[in-house]
Design an enzyme around this catalytic site. Sequence first.
Site, PDB file in Angstrom:
ATOM      1  CB  THR A 142      -0.847  -0.051   1.290  1.00  0.00           C
ATOM      2  OG1 THR A 142      -1.680  -1.193   1.227  1.00  0.00           O
ATOM      3  CG2 THR A 142      -1.678   1.190   1.498  1.00  0.00           C
ATOM      4  CB  THR A 193       1.731  -0.057   4.400  1.00  0.00           C
ATOM      5  OG1 THR A 193       1.842  -1.082   3.411  1.00  0.00           O
ATOM      6  CG2 THR A 193       2.988  -0.061   5.242  1.00  0.00           C
ATOM      7  N   GLY A 194       0.101  -2.688   5.185  1.00  0.00           N
ATOM      8  CA  GLY A 194       0.194  -4.028   5.768  1.00  0.00           C
ATOM      9  C   GLY A 194      -1.106  -4.804   5.661  1.00  0.00           C
TER      10      GLY A 194
HETATM   11  N1  GLY Z   1      -3.334  -2.482   3.795  1.00  0.00           N
HETATM   12  C1  GLY Z   1      -3.967  -2.841   2.617  1.00  0.00           C
HETATM   13  C2  GLY Z   1      -5.045  -3.796   2.761  1.00  0.00           C
HETATM   14  O1  GLY Z   1      -4.996  -4.698   3.585  1.00  0.00           O
HETATM   15  O2  GLY Z   1      -6.003  -3.699   2.039  1.00  0.00           O
END
Ligand code: GLY
Length: 274
Positions: A142, A193-194
């Site tokens: 992301t 992010t993650g």
């Molecule tokens: N962090 C991006 C998702 O899990 O959609």
Amino acid sequence: MGCRVGLEVLQSGGPALDAVEAAVRQLEADPTFDAGCGSFLNEDGEVELDASIMDGAKLKAGAVAAVRRLLHPVTFARKIMEKTDHLLLVGTGAEKFARKMGTKFCPTTALLTGRELGLWKKLRKKKGFHAKTVFSGHPKGTVGAVALDSWGNLAAATSTGGTPRKMAGRVGDTPVIGAGTYADNTLGAVSCTGWGEGIIRIGLARRVLSYLEGGASARVAVKRAVEEMRRRVDGYGGAILVTPKGQIGLYHNTPRMAFAYSDKTGDVKAGIKI
Ligand code: GLY
């Protein structure tokens, strides 16, 4: 590089909101990352995108989830924030409003890379696959940006293609305000992010700010929140933070996280944090 684009906006006197939108647009167009062009494919072989943006001055936010055929969902999220009374739009209603706003749709092929098509073919029939394992080894995640402008306003924006082989209609943390994105002029701006399911369960972006409220430094607040996510929900991910004083925090418990940041000097520091 997204950071330089955002920095140019700030250096020319632009607002933090414009800076984070410009930075994220740059990253959405860069096929390196899981956002816009380069996104993971869902189980049906479609690209479904989530994005959000938040204005720390007014605590206003806009978000879009599971939208198809948009190269720049972050700009559409901003339109939702500025042109409607709502915060989050999904599905056919989101597409209808995008058309009304004159948003340009692109063919799915414009979002597809050979790398992600290859991964989709590999994962399609894999038994026992869990998206979380991708975040413990895949550096192309992301994208997000946080910024502080010369008026002291903070903003955050985040954009993603989600997780590989996700179910059609799955929505991650990115458009969930308080989970993937948060900005408050009195505390800080955060983008995450993650693995989204873990990030939502811990409310990672707002959790970072809670540690700041408790007296932690920017660096320590991000570290504590990400470590708590791992401890409590076995989550993988990372976050970036800027405070009203311009302190920067970034931390991740994934093997890598690409980052770039700058301050008043205009020097950009970038890397893949290991
Ligand atoms: N962090 C991006 C998702 O899990 O959609």
